[in-house]
Design a protein around this motif. Structure first.
Motif, PDB file in Angstrom:
ATOM      1  N   SER A  42      32.859  38.395  30.027  1.00  0.00           N
ATOM      2  CA  SER A  42      33.487  39.464  30.804  1.00  0.00           C
ATOM      3  C   SER A  42      34.284  38.858  31.952  1.00  0.00           C
ATOM      4  O   SER A  42      34.158  37.668  32.266  1.00  0.00           O
TER       5      SER A  42
ATOM      6  N   SER B  56      36.634  36.485  43.397  1.00  0.00           N
ATOM      7  CA  SER B  56      36.469  37.884  43.034  1.00  0.00           C
ATOM      8  C   SER B  56      37.332  38.238  41.823  1.00  0.00           C
ATOM      9  O   SER B  56      38.334  37.570  41.533  1.00  0.00           O
ATOM     10  N   LYS B  57      36.927  39.316  41.125  1.00  0.00           N
ATOM     11  CA  LYS B  57      37.746  39.792  40.000  1.00  0.00           C
ATOM     12  C   LYS B  57      39.124  40.226  40.481  1.00  0.00           C
ATOM     13  O   LYS B  57      40.112  40.079  39.754  1.00  0.00           O
TER      14      LYS B  57
ATOM     15  N   ARG C  16      32.495  34.664  38.349  1.00  0.00           N
ATOM     16  CA  ARG C  16      31.366  33.842  38.797  1.00  0.00           C
ATOM     17  C   ARG C  16      31.622  32.370  38.514  1.00  0.00           C
ATOM     18  O   ARG C  16      31.318  31.495  39.334  1.00  0.00           O
TER      19      ARG C  16
ATOM     20  N   ASP D 176      33.710  39.543  34.922  1.00  0.00           N
ATOM     21  CA  ASP D 176      32.675  39.212  35.917  1.00  0.00           C
ATOM     22  C   ASP D 176      32.166  37.790  35.689  1.00  0.00           C
ATOM     23  O   ASP D 176      31.969  37.034  36.646  1.00  0.00           O
ATOM     24  N   ASP D 177      31.960  37.428  34.409  1.00  0.00           N
ATOM     25  CA  ASP D 177      31.507  36.068  34.087  1.00  0.00           C
ATOM     26  C   ASP D 177      32.516  35.041  34.571  1.00  0.00           C
ATOM     27  O   ASP D 177      32.155  34.002  35.141  1.00  0.00           O
TER      28      ASP D 177
END
Length: 206
Positions: A17, A28-29, A23, A19-20
């Protein structure tokens, strides 16, 4: 893109994702979305980068084999192609679930980067009298064999490397499974072709 490539091809496209990725990069996205509006656009950019690397590798393999016997040139190209397609999971990307446009993109790039070059090699061999069988037939057989091999469990079941399997596949497709004793892969003498109904008709005559 490098981080996305590691995640996409390491964990699988569906499992990764944004988000992955955020990280992984420690950001940040929102920062990622400034460059790529969605996951598909990021994946397309990663695939562009990957296929550029594939093209470079295949061009190098072709250049290294220049001047070698035809059998060696075909073998080295297909082994390089199989290794590259397996590395980026192209068969799985083209056949798997997910975005239809991305699947079509992968199919088009594989066709342009790999299969059109295979077609050219087989036409060249046929014109030189080295491949008695129609080049179109050899192309279709080789495409199917290569894709099935990369999707199969054979490397694990036989405990062979992908390169070992591709060598055996190319050798079998081009020259048959049965070979007279002492005949090597570099021997370019024309092999016998299985008779067809058309051959029988031509022999009977009017």
């Amino acid at each position: 893109m490098e981080a996305a490539g590691r995640l996409f091809f390491g964990s699988g496209l569906a499992r990764v994702s944004m988000d992955d990725l955020a990280r992984e990069l420690g950001m940040s996205k929102k920062t990622i979305y400034r460059h790529f509006p969605d996951k598909r656009s990021l994946l397309a950019a990663v695939l562009d980068h990957q296929f550029a690397a594939v093209e470079h590798t295949l061009a190098a393999a072709t250049e290294d084999a220049a001047g070698q016997p035809f059998a060696v040139r075909v073998q080295r190209f297909l082994i390089a192609a199989g290794g590259e397609l397996g590395r980026i999971g192209a068969p799985q990307l083209a056949a798997g679930r997910g975005d239809t446009m991305l699947r079509q993109y992968v199919e088009q790039r594989v066709d342009a980067v790999v299969y059109q070059r295979i077609d050219e090699l087989f036409r060249e061999g046929h014109e030189q009298g080295l491949l008695p069988a129609p080049p179109e037939l050899l192309s279709e057989i080789t495409r199917g064999s290569l894709e099935r091999l990369l999707m199969s469990e054979l490397p694990r079941d036989l405990d062979w490397t992908a390169a070992d399997l591709l060598r055996a596949t190319v050798d079998t497709v081009l020259y048959g499974a049965i070979r007279p004793t002492g005949q090597g892969v570099d021997d370019e003498r024309p092999r016998a072709v299985i008779p067809t109904a058309r051959d029988d008709e031509q022999e009977v005559g009017p």
